[in-house]
Write a protein that holds these residues in place. Structure first.
Motif, PDB file in Angstrom:
ATOM      1  N   GLU A 247      18.931 -61.275  13.546  1.00 24.78           N
ATOM      2  CA  GLU A 247      18.000 -60.512  12.722  1.00 24.78           C
ATOM      3  C   GLU A 247      18.478 -59.068  12.589  1.00 24.78           C
ATOM      4  N   ASN A 248      18.223 -58.477  11.437  1.00 23.72           N
ATOM      5  CA  ASN A 248      18.585 -57.073  11.251  1.00 23.72           C
ATOM      6  C   ASN A 248      17.660 -56.433  10.230  1.00 23.72           C
ATOM      7  N   ILE A 249      17.151 -55.256  10.578  1.00 22.60           N
ATOM      8  CA  ILE A 249      16.263 -54.495   9.708  1.00 22.60           C
ATOM      9  C   ILE A 249      16.886 -53.122   9.455  1.00 22.60           C
ATOM     10  N   ILE A 250      16.884 -52.669   8.208  1.00 22.06           N
ATOM     11  CA  ILE A 250      17.374 -51.329   7.891  1.00 22.06           C
ATOM     12  C   ILE A 250      16.377 -50.633   6.961  1.00 22.06           C
ATOM     13  N   ILE A 251      16.441 -49.309   6.957  1.00 22.08           N
ATOM     14  CA  ILE A 251      15.687 -48.522   5.985  1.00 22.08           C
ATOM     15  C   ILE A 251      16.644 -48.121   4.870  1.00 22.08           C
TER      16      ILE A 251
ATOM     17  N   ILE B 275       4.840 -53.630  11.584  1.00 17.17           N
ATOM     18  CA  ILE B 275       5.553 -52.403  11.230  1.00 17.17           C
ATOM     19  C   ILE B 275       4.608 -51.216  11.410  1.00 17.17           C
ATOM     20  N   GLU B 276       5.051 -50.233  12.177  1.00 20.40           N
ATOM     21  CA  GLU B 276       4.283 -49.007  12.364  1.00 20.40           C
ATOM     22  C   GLU B 276       5.155 -47.825  11.959  1.00 20.40           C
ATOM     23  N   SER B 277       4.636 -47.010  11.050  1.00 20.64           N
ATOM     24  CA  SER B 277       5.387 -45.854  10.543  1.00 20.64           C
ATOM     25  C   SER B 277       4.530 -44.609  10.650  1.00 20.64           C
ATOM     26  N   ARG B 278       5.187 -43.495  10.961  1.00 21.59           N
ATOM     27  CA  ARG B 278       4.461 -42.226  10.999  1.00 21.59           C
ATOM     28  C   ARG B 278       5.378 -41.090  10.559  1.00 21.59           C
ATOM     29  N   LEU B 279       4.739 -40.043  10.103  1.00 21.77           N
ATOM     30  CA  LEU B 279       5.436 -38.847   9.657  1.00 21.77           C
ATOM     31  C   LEU B 279       5.457 -37.852  10.806  1.00 21.77           C
ATOM     32  N   VAL B 280       6.639 -37.417  11.199  1.00 19.26           N
ATOM     33  CA  VAL B 280       6.785 -36.505  12.330  1.00 19.26           C
ATOM     34  C   VAL B 280       6.414 -35.087  11.900  1.00 19.26           C
ATOM     35  N   ASP B 281       5.824 -34.303  12.856  1.00 17.58           N
ATOM     36  CA  ASP B 281       5.457 -32.901  12.624  1.00 17.58           C
ATOM     37  C   ASP B 281       4.394 -32.744  11.554  1.00 17.58           C
ATOM     38  N   GLN B 282       3.447 -33.672  11.520  1.00 15.05           N
ATOM     39  CA  GLN B 282       2.314 -33.552  10.615  1.00 15.05           C
ATOM     40  C   GLN B 282       1.030 -33.538  11.437  1.00 15.05           C
ATOM     41  N   ALA B 283      -0.043 -33.065  10.809  1.00 12.45           N
ATOM     42  CA  ALA B 283      -1.318 -32.955  11.531  1.00 12.45           C
ATOM     43  C   ALA B 283      -1.796 -34.330  12.001  1.00 12.45           C
ATOM     44  N   THR B 284      -1.556 -35.351  11.157  1.00 10.06           N
ATOM     45  CA  THR B 284      -1.971 -36.704  11.528  1.00 10.06           C
ATOM     46  C   THR B 284      -0.801 -37.425  12.173  1.00 10.06           C
TER      47      THR B 284
ATOM     48  N   THR C 126       9.864 -45.210  12.287  1.00 14.04           N
ATOM     49  CA  THR C 126       9.341 -46.542  11.966  1.00 14.04           C
ATOM     50  C   THR C 126       9.714 -47.523  13.072  1.00 14.04           C
ATOM     51  N   SER C 127       8.719 -48.256  13.536  1.00 15.85           N
ATOM     52  CA  SER C 127       8.938 -49.311  14.523  1.00 15.85           C
ATOM     53  C   SER C 127       8.689 -50.659  13.854  1.00 15.85           C
TER      54      SER C 127
ATOM     55  N   THR D  41      12.825 -55.727  18.636  1.00 21.05           N
ATOM     56  CA  THR D  41      12.154 -54.547  18.089  1.00 21.05           C
ATOM     57  C   THR D  41      13.199 -53.534  17.639  1.00 21.05           C
ATOM     58  N   TRP D  42      12.948 -52.877  16.516  1.00 22.39           N
ATOM     59  CA  TRP D  42      13.814 -51.817  16.003  1.00 22.39           C
ATOM     60  C   TRP D  42      13.031 -50.504  15.979  1.00 22.39           C
ATOM     61  N   HIS D  43      13.713 -49.399  16.277  1.00 28.02           N
ATOM     62  CA  HIS D  43      13.149 -48.058  16.133  1.00 28.02           C
ATOM     63  C   HIS D  43      14.046 -47.305  15.152  1.00 28.02           C
TER      64      HIS D  43
END
Length: 300
Positions: free
Chosen positions: A152-156, A187-196, A232-233, A240-242
């Motif tokens: 398996e392989n996941i890329i952005i 899939i869990e994604s977040r924006l770094v250095d943001q209020a949320t 993104t995880s 699992t990919w990070h």
């Protein structure tokens, strides 16, 4: 009262007509051979150069019907629902089959040999859609060249800023870069250095080989110039990919995204005024010359 009864009869007739039009008048039966198996309308097969896929189409109605046959690539939308991409596939099918009333017909769908020249592990997937009007039956076809388990392989592939319904989002394009089906994907994604800092979570029961999915991360405020970093995880049953991705936004780009109109530059305004003035002068001169020409003609 008679008018009411007539209206009810007309409404029932229209409903019955629509219901009949929305039904499928045929059944599809796969004819399996060799190393072909089927589970829940998914056919698994091992590729052989001389082998093909065979189906029996049966018309269950009293009228002749046309069945359109399409091949597509299975994919998922943002909500995890099955969709089909209309593009090149490894299957070659007849476009339309006409079946007489209560008749049946066997059809053959061949593999495109050029699609299997390259060695690969795992499976590659296509879909076959049997269509009658807007209604359809579909089968997924998974074909392997060997019995190995693909890694398996996941890329952005890309991350970028976008707006949807005047709201700001970070769009992340994630690709299953393998010939393996991914099962129970979180899939869990977040924006770094943001209020949320709370991650945006998505779940998919299956992701097809070599397919792409789009993730949208809400941005709590309007875009600002600078560098944006996403984390993104991606977790499947097996691993699992990070993953990280980043992009930059310039001042002119954020004004466009935030819907702020750019002021007209003085230099541009001056040039526009100059060209309009020239055109106006030419128009006036043309009118004067035309007027003199008419006067001269009248004197003659």
């Amino acid at each position: 009262m008679k008018k009411i009864l007539t209206s009810i009869i007309v409404m029932v007739s229209l409903f019955a007509t629509k219901t009949a039009a929305d039904t499928i008048d045929f059944t599809v039966t796969p004819i399996l051979e060799g190393e072909q198996t089927m589970t829940n309308q998914t056919i698994s097969a091992k590729y052989h150069a001389q082998q093909a896929l065979h189906f029996n189409l049966k018309n269950n109605s009293e009228n002749s019907i046309d069945i359109d046959i399409k091949t597509a690539i299975p994919d998922l939308d943002n909500n995890g629902n099955q969709i089909f991409s209309d593009c090149n596939t490894f299957l070659k099918a007849p476009s339309t089959v006409t079946i007489p009333p209560n008749g049946n017909q066997d059809i053959t769908i061949n593999y495109k040999t050029e699609a299997f020249k390259k060695d690969f592990d795992g499976e590659i997937a296509n879909a076959i859609l049997f269509c009658q009007g807007e209604q359809e039956l579909n089968y997924i076809v998974n074909v392997r060249k060997n019995d190995n388990i693909d890694t398996e392989n996941i890329i952005i592939e890309k991350s970028e800023a976008t707006t949807l319904n005047k709201k700001c989002f970070i769009r992340i394009l994630i690709k299953n870069d393998s010939n393996a089906w991914l099962n129970n994907v979180v899939i869990e994604s977040r924006l770094v250095d943001q209020a949320t800092t709370k991650p945006d979570s998505h779940q998919f029961s299956r992701i097809a080989p070599n397919s792409k999915i789009e993730i949208l991360i809400p941005v709590p405020e309007k875009f600002k110039a600078g560098t944006y970093l996403t984390m993104t995880s991606v977790q499947t049953v097996r691993r699992t990919w990070h993953l990280e991705s980043q992009f930059k936004l310039t001042a002119s780009k954020i004004d466009l995204l935030n819907g702020i109109e750019q002021p007209i530059h003085k230099g541009q305004h001056s040039k526009t005024f100059f060209y309009v003035s020239i055109l106006f002068i030419l128009l006036v001169l043309t009118i004067i010359f035309q007027f003199r020409f008419i006067q001269k003609h009248n004197r003659i």
